[in-house]
Scaffold this active site. Structure first.
Site, PDB file in Angstrom:
ATOM      1  NE  ARG A 112      -3.911   0.287   2.023  1.00 22.21           N
ATOM      2  CZ  ARG A 112      -4.582   0.827   3.168  1.00 22.21           C
ATOM      3  NH1 ARG A 112      -4.526   0.274   4.492  1.00 22.21           N
ATOM      4  NH2 ARG A 112      -5.090   2.073   3.231  1.00 22.21           N
ATOM      5  CB  CYS A 163      -2.106   4.112   9.212  1.00 20.83           C
ATOM      6  SG  CYS A 163      -3.651   5.001  10.440  1.00 20.83           S
TER       7      CYS A 163
END
Length: 271
Positions: free
Chosen positions: A174, A232
């Site tokens: 990611r 995040c």
């Protein structure tokens, strides 16, 4: 401030000291997983109260991302409803290696609670150690927690690029932008370094030692001598890296909006 963690053995001793010795919060939550309350009612640590991450530990999604920080009054009310008191230690746990419990830990610390710890090893460590399991719903006595926000450092979107070391806690794929299963845009904030939350843990699901964590973060260029912040996807699991860095002696800020908030403004750069 003591360690952000508590062992199964120490929690067992605390619980044995009597009903008023500790407030235990169960934060069952997994991104894309089943609701946490049914799992909580099937089995939890004795006297634990269930905390809903989406309802109690976040505001509705918007420009601040998928899990913005809750309003102070809302958070205070939610914590009082599950029995949190100013003069009683709090232990938080989940069944997600501490990723959801870390959010509760951070929010309580941010709002001024002096004694909050995450159960090291999470629910599985309690079960594996033969800890007593309680079933059914729990109606906790009301707490008196008084929220005083601002006790943990935060950075907002306009300040992120000025942070000396920005830590991205997401999975490597990611971070690299190869896949993005949740948010509409892939990539990362320019200049960030990647320390995935999974690397904070040993194979048994407990946090690595302070020395191991110092080496892990130093390898990514994080040694605490410059300003540090973590982010995040939505500001939840980054708290896991904040905990790890605290164990390593590094004070890190949180960017609550994180990637999901960053990408709401198309003028912000993406790497």
């Amino acid at each position: 401030m003591g360690s952000p963690l508590i062992s199964v053995t120490d929690l067992h001793e605390l619980l044995g000291s009597g009903p008023g010795s500790v407030t235990v919060l169960d934060v069952r939550y997994r991104m894309g997983g089943p609701p946490g309350r049914p799992e909580f009612e099937q089995g939890h640590i004795p006297r634990a109260a269930y905390v809903d991450l989406d309802a109690d530990l976040a505001a509705p999604p918007g420009d601040g991302g998928r899990h913005p920080l809750p309003e102070t009054g809302d958070f205070e009310a939610a914590m009082r409803a599950v029995g949190v008191r100013d003069d009683r230690p709090v232990v938080v746990y989940d069944d997600w290696t501490g990723l959801a419990a870390g959010r509760a830990w951070w929010l309580l610390r941010y709002h001024g609670h002096p004694d909050v710890r995450v159960l090291d090893g999470a629910w599985s460590a309690w079960v594996e150690a033969g800890g007593e399991v309680q079933t059914g719903a729990v109606l906790p006595s009301r707490g008196d927690f008084s929220a005083r926000p601002g006790q943990m450092p935060v950075v907002e979107a306009e300040d992120v690029l000025g942070v000396a070391v920005l830590v991205d806690a997401r999975a490597p794929e990611r971070f690299r932008g190869e896949v993005e299963p949740v948010d509409p845009v892939a990539g990362h904030i320019p200049g960030a370094v990647n320390v995935p939350t999974g690397t904070n843990l040993r194979v048994d699901g407990r946090f690595r030692s302070a020395a191991e964590l110092q080496a892990l973060y130093a390898a990514a260029g994080v040694d605490g001598t410059e300003s540090v912040a973590a982010y995040c996807g939505s500001g939840v699991t980054a708290a896991h890296d904040v905990i790890a860095m605290e164990l390593a002696g590094i004070r890190a800020a949180l960017y609550p909006g994180s990637w999901s908030g960053w990408i709401t403004d198309p003028s912000r750069p993406i790497a």
